[in-house]
Enzyme design. Structure first.
Site, PDB file in Angstrom:
ATOM      1  N   LYS A   1       0.838  -1.202   0.000  1.00 36.50           N
ATOM      2  CA  LYS A   1       0.000   0.000   0.000  1.00 36.50           C
ATOM      3  C   LYS A   1       0.876   1.256   0.000  1.00 36.50           C
ATOM      4  O   LYS A   1       1.386   1.657   1.052  1.00 36.50           O
ATOM      5  CB  LYS A   1      -0.915  -0.010   1.221  1.00 36.50           C
TER       6      LYS A   1
ATOM      7  N   HIS B   1      13.451  -6.423  -4.874  1.00 33.58           N
ATOM      8  CA  HIS B   1      13.260  -7.706  -5.571  1.00 33.58           C
ATOM      9  C   HIS B   1      13.293  -7.597  -7.095  1.00 33.58           C
ATOM     10  O   HIS B   1      13.438  -8.616  -7.778  1.00 33.58           O
ATOM     11  CB  HIS B   1      11.932  -8.346  -5.156  1.00 33.58           C
TER      12      HIS B   1
ATOM     13  N   ASP C   1       9.008  -4.786   7.371  1.00 34.91           N
ATOM     14  CA  ASP C   1       8.259  -6.034   7.558  1.00 34.91           C
ATOM     15  C   ASP C   1       8.987  -6.973   8.517  1.00 34.91           C
ATOM     16  O   ASP C   1       8.479  -8.046   8.846  1.00 34.91           O
ATOM     17  CB  ASP C   1       7.980  -6.730   6.220  1.00 34.91           C
TER      18      ASP C   1
END
Length: 482
Positions: A31, A141, A264
């Site tokens: 988000k 990534h 995270d």
């Protein structure tokens, strides 16, 4: 390498107000709104007064193809929700569609994220700042020709390539819970970038980052991976991070650092399984900062968005060497932070599956690998390529006061702590305005002048000699990517 404690350093911060408008889709854990929440919280803590805030330029395709393939970037520019059916084969080829969905403004989102990171690298290269922050960056990534793990364009790789124009060795550190696979892959065979990643390993995305993945060719031993198990807490993390990073600094001797601060790895993250508090996570920032090197701080993962905003606000304060209270100030998203409305979070009671024996064993294996490094590889000095983005515009005092300035220029005008009160209103005059800003800007105390011996001199174009202009165009002799 010398460490310093509590040294005030110049910080610049990149943010675009549009970044929070992008939406990956219903139910998607990524988000971009979390960047807006972070910005609003740090504004209400008053941190904006202590740093320079810039709106990033939108990185163009030419900048992105310094690393990514032409056809991949062309695809990202072209794909939209309303023409997806025409690109089904390419979507499969470039891994776009599930974890990395097509959404409105996808390419513009990538442009903002990348623009902030590349501009930060240019600022550091020009020694115009000590620490640069881009919370919209850190998308670690993304591969050369493939989207992955919610990431499309690898802003980190592009920023490191920019830093390598001026710096012989760049260190990349990743404290996201996921392995920084895209960055490691990009620099796997070079000895000019060392990648260090602390991450959850074993049946967990992206599945890479084994202890035995150490780099290849010239880059052998320049990839460092610390695989971790569920539930690592502040105490255990600090016990591995500090000694490993101290050894890395000693052996590699970087001249610039990029720190990916994926949140995270915090306790309670929607996709994570670590048990770090915000203070524990930020101790990594504090420790890296203590080496007093040019530093780029980036975002990354983080899916419990109220904690993302808390974490990155606190880490901005750490970069600024500023204490902020645990009681959250009122802000536009205050209700997100209930029921306690506090800055810091508590760890959960989850089990730490990382035993002291396991952590010590991994640490010793990494130390053995680091001892294999030749001390600080030398790099041939070459003429450097030009900067990725042009010079910032000149002194605002020379502008025509009757001409309306752009929003972009307006965003760059940040009140220093001594210039304005907490309020948006100044006495009877109401709102702050450009002329008040200029008057305040000109008022300098003797103290400030002593602290800032290289005060900018106002110089008009007429006063610049031809010789100076020629000198400005001259090619600096510096390092070039080998």
């Amino acid at each position: 390498m010398a460490q310093t404690q509590g040294t005030k350093r110049k910080v610049c911060y990149y943010y675009d107000g549009d970044v929070g408008n992008y939406y990956y889709g219903q139910g998607h854990p990524m988000k971009p709104h979390r960047i807006r929440m972070t910005h609003n919280l740090l504004l209400n803590y008053g941190l904006y007064r202590k740093m320079e805030i810039y709106r990033p330029h939108k990185a163009n395709a030419e900048e992105m193809t310094k690393y990514h393939s032409d056809d991949y970037i062309k695809f990202l520019r072209s794909i939209r929700p309303d023409n997806m059916s025409e690109y089904s084969k390419q979507m499969q080829r470039f891994n776009v569609g599930e974890d990395c969905p097509v959404f409105d403004g996808l390419f513009e989102f990538c442009q903002l994220s990348t623009g902030g990171s590349v501009a930060s690298a240019v600022k550091l290269n020009k020694q115009q700042t000590d620490i640069a922050v881009n919370w919209a960056g850190g998308l670690h990534h993304a591969k050369k020709s493939e989207a992955s793990g919610f990431c499309y364009v690898n802003d980190i790789v592009l920023a490191i390539l920019e830093l390598l124009k001026y710096h012989q060795r760049v260190l990349y550190i990743d404290i996201d819970i996921h392995h920084g696979d895209g960055v490691e892959e990009a620099f796997y065979t070079t000895d000019r970038v060392m990648t260090v990643s602390f991450h959850k390993y074993g049946e967990y995305f992206p599945g890479t980052g084994d202890l035995r993945d150490i780099g290849a060719g010239k880059g052998k031993y320049y990839a460092v991976n610390y695989p971790l198990r569920d539930g690592i807490d502040d105490e255990s993390y600090e016990a591995i991070f500090k000694p490993v990073m101290s050894k890395v600094m000693e052996m590699f001797q970087p001249s610039a650092v990029v720190l990916q601060c994926g949140s995270d790895s915090l306790s309670g993250d929607r996709l994570g399984c670590f048990n770090l508090t915000i203070k524990g996570h930020a101790k990594c920032v504090e420790f890296v900062k203590s080496f007093n090197l040019p530093m780029l701080m980036l975002g990354g993962g983080g899916y419990t968005i109220r904690n993302v905003a808390r974490c990155w606000t606190y880490e901005t304060a750490v970069a600024l060497d500023t204490e902020i209270p645990n009681e959250l100030p009122y802000n536009d998203y205050f209700e997100y932070f209930g029921p306690d409305f506090k800055l810091h979070i508590s760890p959960s009671n989850m089990t730490n599956q990382n035993t002291n024996e396991y952590l010590e064993k991994i640490k010793q294996r990494l130390f053995e690998n680091l001892r294999m490094l030749p001390h600080a590889p030398g790099v041939q000095m070459q003429a450097i390529p030009e900067d990725a983005i042009p010079e910032e515009s000149g002194d605002e005092d020379e502008e025509d006061p009757d001409k309306r300035i752009s929003i972009c220029s307006s965003d760059k005008r940040i009140a220093c702590e001594e210039e304005f009160s907490d309020s948006d209103e100044e006495g009877e005059g109401g709102r702050k305005n450009s002329s008040n800003f200029k008057k305040a800007k000109r008022v300098k105390t003797e103290d400030e002048k002593e602290k800032d011996p290289e005060e900018k001199k106002e110089v008009t174009e007429e006063e610049k000699t031809k010789e100076e202009k020629q000198e400005a165009k001259g090619v600096k002799e510096e390092v070039k990517l080998a």
